[in-house]
Scaffold this motif. Structure first.
Motif, PDB file in Angstrom:
ATOM      1  N   THR A 123      -3.225   2.296  -4.046  1.00 32.49           N
ATOM      2  CA  THR A 123      -2.858   3.602  -3.723  1.00 32.49           C
ATOM      3  C   THR A 123      -4.163   4.369  -3.207  1.00 32.49           C
ATOM      4  N   ASP A 124      -3.765   5.291  -2.125  1.00 30.75           N
ATOM      5  CA  ASP A 124      -4.579   6.296  -1.753  1.00 30.75           C
ATOM      6  C   ASP A 124      -4.126   7.457  -1.846  1.00 30.75           C
ATOM      7  N   ILE A 125      -4.796   8.425  -2.876  1.00 29.38           N
ATOM      8  CA  ILE A 125      -4.569   9.663  -2.824  1.00 29.38           C
ATOM      9  C   ILE A 125      -5.331  10.872  -2.026  1.00 29.38           C
ATOM     10  N   VAL A 126      -4.752  11.514  -1.037  1.00 29.71           N
ATOM     11  CA  VAL A 126      -5.506  12.490  -0.185  1.00 29.71           C
ATOM     12  C   VAL A 126      -4.981  13.899  -0.513  1.00 29.71           C
ATOM     13  N   ARG A 127      -6.084  14.796  -0.946  1.00 29.62           N
ATOM     14  CA  ARG A 127      -5.476  16.238  -1.213  1.00 29.62           C
ATOM     15  C   ARG A 127      -5.677  16.952  -0.112  1.00 29.62           C
ATOM     16  N   VAL A 128      -4.596  17.486   0.356  1.00 27.56           N
ATOM     17  CA  VAL A 128      -4.721  18.382   1.783  1.00 27.56           C
ATOM     18  C   VAL A 128      -4.578  20.145   1.412  1.00 27.56           C
ATOM     19  N   GLY A 129      -3.839  20.350   0.246  1.00 31.40           N
ATOM     20  CA  GLY A 129      -3.698  21.735  -0.014  1.00 31.40           C
ATOM     21  C   GLY A 129      -4.886  22.459  -0.010  1.00 31.40           C
ATOM     22  N   ASN A 130      -6.149  22.177  -0.122  1.00 29.32           N
ATOM     23  CA  ASN A 130      -7.328  22.746  -0.133  1.00 29.32           C
ATOM     24  C   ASN A 130      -8.040  22.846   1.229  1.00 29.32           C
ATOM     25  N   GLN A 131      -7.288  22.250   2.453  1.00 20.54           N
ATOM     26  CA  GLN A 131      -7.830  22.277   3.559  1.00 20.54           C
ATOM     27  C   GLN A 131      -7.473  23.164   4.555  1.00 20.54           C
ATOM     28  N   ASP A 132      -8.379  23.694   5.501  1.00 24.35           N
ATOM     29  CA  ASP A 132      -7.861  24.674   6.343  1.00 24.35           C
ATOM     30  C   ASP A 132      -7.251  24.010   7.692  1.00 24.35           C
ATOM     31  N   VAL A 133      -6.030  24.064   7.384  1.00 25.03           N
ATOM     32  CA  VAL A 133      -5.185  23.236   8.637  1.00 25.03           C
ATOM     33  C   VAL A 133      -4.144  24.144   9.345  1.00 25.03           C
ATOM     34  N   ARG A 134      -4.049  24.202  10.521  1.00 27.50           N
ATOM     35  CA  ARG A 134      -3.005  24.850  11.310  1.00 27.50           C
ATOM     36  C   ARG A 134      -1.743  24.342  11.718  1.00 27.50           C
ATOM     37  N   GLY A 135      -0.803  25.123  12.034  1.00 24.95           N
ATOM     38  CA  GLY A 135       0.518  24.455  12.195  1.00 24.95           C
ATOM     39  C   GLY A 135       0.487  23.864  13.667  1.00 24.95           C
ATOM     40  N   CYS A 136       1.664  23.106  13.898  1.00 24.82           N
ATOM     41  CA  CYS A 136       1.718  22.807  15.150  1.00 24.82           C
ATOM     42  C   CYS A 136       2.116  23.776  16.084  1.00 24.82           C
ATOM     43  N   ILE A 137       1.625  23.599  17.371  1.00 20.87           N
ATOM     44  CA  ILE A 137       1.758  24.746  18.469  1.00 20.87           C
ATOM     45  C   ILE A 137       2.757  24.271  19.468  1.00 20.87           C
ATOM     46  N   ALA A 138       3.325  22.981  19.353  1.00 22.67           N
ATOM     47  CA  ALA A 138       4.282  22.180  20.569  1.00 22.67           C
ATOM     48  C   ALA A 138       3.654  22.517  21.823  1.00 22.67           C
ATOM     49  N   CYS A 139       2.245  21.951  21.878  1.00 22.59           N
ATOM     50  CA  CYS A 139       1.688  21.658  22.967  1.00 22.59           C
ATOM     51  C   CYS A 139       1.924  20.402  23.614  1.00 22.59           C
ATOM     52  N   GLY A 140       2.395  19.417  23.227  1.00 25.22           N
ATOM     53  CA  GLY A 140       2.739  18.108  23.640  1.00 25.22           C
ATOM     54  C   GLY A 140       1.451  17.115  24.007  1.00 25.22           C
ATOM     55  N   ARG A 141       0.462  17.677  23.566  1.00 23.92           N
ATOM     56  CA  ARG A 141      -0.668  16.784  23.942  1.00 23.92           C
ATOM     57  C   ARG A 141      -0.648  15.579  23.163  1.00 23.92           C
ATOM     58  N   LYS A 186       0.917  -1.220  -0.104  1.00 24.02           N
ATOM     59  CA  LYS A 186      -0.095   0.001  -0.029  1.00 24.02           C
ATOM     60  C   LYS A 186       0.899   1.398  -0.101  1.00 24.02           C
ATOM     61  N   VAL A 187       0.420   2.100  -0.737  1.00 27.94           N
ATOM     62  CA  VAL A 187       1.060   3.593  -0.727  1.00 27.94           C
ATOM     63  C   VAL A 187       0.101   4.494  -0.531  1.00 27.94           C
ATOM     64  N   LEU A 188       0.572   5.365   0.510  1.00 31.53           N
ATOM     65  CA  LEU A 188      -0.236   6.668   0.886  1.00 31.53           C
ATOM     66  C   LEU A 188       0.274   7.798  -0.007  1.00 31.53           C
ATOM     67  N   MET A 189      -0.432   8.600  -0.875  1.00 31.93           N
ATOM     68  CA  MET A 189       0.030   9.615  -1.780  1.00 31.93           C
ATOM     69  C   MET A 189      -0.570  10.830  -1.146  1.00 31.93           C
ATOM     70  N   ILE A 190       0.141  11.980  -0.764  1.00 26.80           N
ATOM     71  CA  ILE A 190      -0.374  13.319  -0.187  1.00 26.80           C
ATOM     72  C   ILE A 190      -0.125  14.394  -1.136  1.00 26.80           C
ATOM     73  N   ASN A 191      -1.374  14.876  -1.589  1.00 25.82           N
ATOM     74  CA  ASN A 191      -1.334  16.011  -2.679  1.00 25.82           C
ATOM     75  C   ASN A 191      -1.188  17.127  -2.024  1.00 25.82           C
ATOM     76  N   GLY A 192      -0.231  18.124  -2.108  1.00 25.39           N
ATOM     77  CA  GLY A 192      -0.239  19.306  -1.069  1.00 25.39           C
ATOM     78  C   GLY A 192      -1.005  20.372  -2.029  1.00 25.39           C
ATOM     79  N   SER A 193      -1.369  20.178  -3.174  1.00 21.04           N
ATOM     80  CA  SER A 193      -1.852  21.459  -4.161  1.00 21.04           C
ATOM     81  C   SER A 193      -3.235  21.785  -3.452  1.00 21.04           C
ATOM     82  N   PRO A 194      -3.713  22.983  -3.609  1.00 23.67           N
ATOM     83  CA  PRO A 194      -5.125  23.361  -3.517  1.00 23.67           C
ATOM     84  C   PRO A 194      -6.047  22.876  -4.685  1.00 23.67           C
ATOM     85  N   ARG A 195      -5.128  22.797  -5.824  1.00 27.63           N
ATOM     86  CA  ARG A 195      -6.134  22.633  -6.918  1.00 27.63           C
ATOM     87  C   ARG A 195      -6.423  21.361  -7.276  1.00 27.63           C
ATOM     88  N   LYS A 196      -7.505  21.175  -7.465  1.00 28.60           N
ATOM     89  CA  LYS A 196      -8.318  19.845  -8.153  1.00 28.60           C
ATOM     90  C   LYS A 196      -7.768  19.497  -9.546  1.00 28.60           C
TER      91      LYS A 196
END
Length: 205
Positions: free
Chosen positions: A34-52, A2-12
């Motif tokens: 294969t499993d292609i997941v597009r993430v570039g179009n999603q609202d994702v915040r960065g890590c805040i180093a909270c350690g949770r 199995k291969v996971l493929m992460i697409n960082g583009s916001p464009r379909k």
């Protein structure tokens, strides 16, 4: 396999998708799921180093990162693909990867990794290096191709005219398939490499 493929583009169906589709055809012809997941179009915040994540076993922000983690764990290989913005990867993709690699505590040793970059003209090498760092800090061998894993195009669909770039993607997929199968055989015959207790050296006391 199995291969996971992460697409960082916001464009379909953009140029980054063209590169991944070229790889997907080779993977599936070789019997690799294969499993292609597009993430570039999603609202994702960065890590805040909270350690949770150390307490919860997952990121405290419950979004696509926590959806990707079990897919990553089940995969034999990971492909990360990004368009190039200011000689670096899409910031949304970097936010996903920072949190995904930090908050997922399963052993990533010997999962094959490959990064793919797409640009109009320049910045591919810098972005390629940036993405490969996620693999090299995680005991993940990197699949290579006949050239740096890049494809070129400006407007949507233009990458389809980059014959060398598409060939580079096909060779990459074949090499990655061989690497994953070789690692699987090696694990059966020899197991994983011997591990040591991790040593952290701090430079400021």
């Amino acid at each position: 396999m199995k291969v996971l493929m992460i697409n960082g583009s916001p464009r379909k169906d953009g140029n980054t998708s063209i590169a991944l589709e070229e790889m997907r055809k080779v993977f599936e012809a070789a019997g690799v799921e294969t499993d292609i997941v597009r993430v570039g179009n999603q609202d994702v915040r960065g890590c805040i180093a909270c350690g949770r994540c150390g307490e919860l076993g997952k990121c405290v922000f419950d979004d696509v990162v926590n959806e990707l983690a079990p897919k990553f764990e089940a995969a034999d290989g990971l492909v990360i693909a990004s368009p190039v913005y200011y000689a670096s990867a899409n910031a949304t993709l970097i936010a996903v990867l920072d949190r995904l690699f930090y908050s997922s505590h399963f052993d990533k040793t010997m999962k094959a990794g490959a990064s793919v970059v797409c640009a109009r003209r320049g910045g591919c090498s810098a972005t390629f290096d940036e993405l490969n760092k996620y693999f090299t800090i995680s005991n993940m061998p990197i699949a290579s191709s006949q050239y740096w894993n890049s494809i070129h195009g400006r407007v949507q669909g233009e990458a389809d005219m980059d014959e060398e770039g598409k060939q580079t993607m096909r060779v990459l997929a074949r090499n990655m398939t061989f690497l994953m199968k070789s690692i699987a055989l090696g694990k059966e015959a020899f197991g994983l490499p011997e591990t040591e207790e991790h040593v952290a050296t701090h430079f400021i006391r």
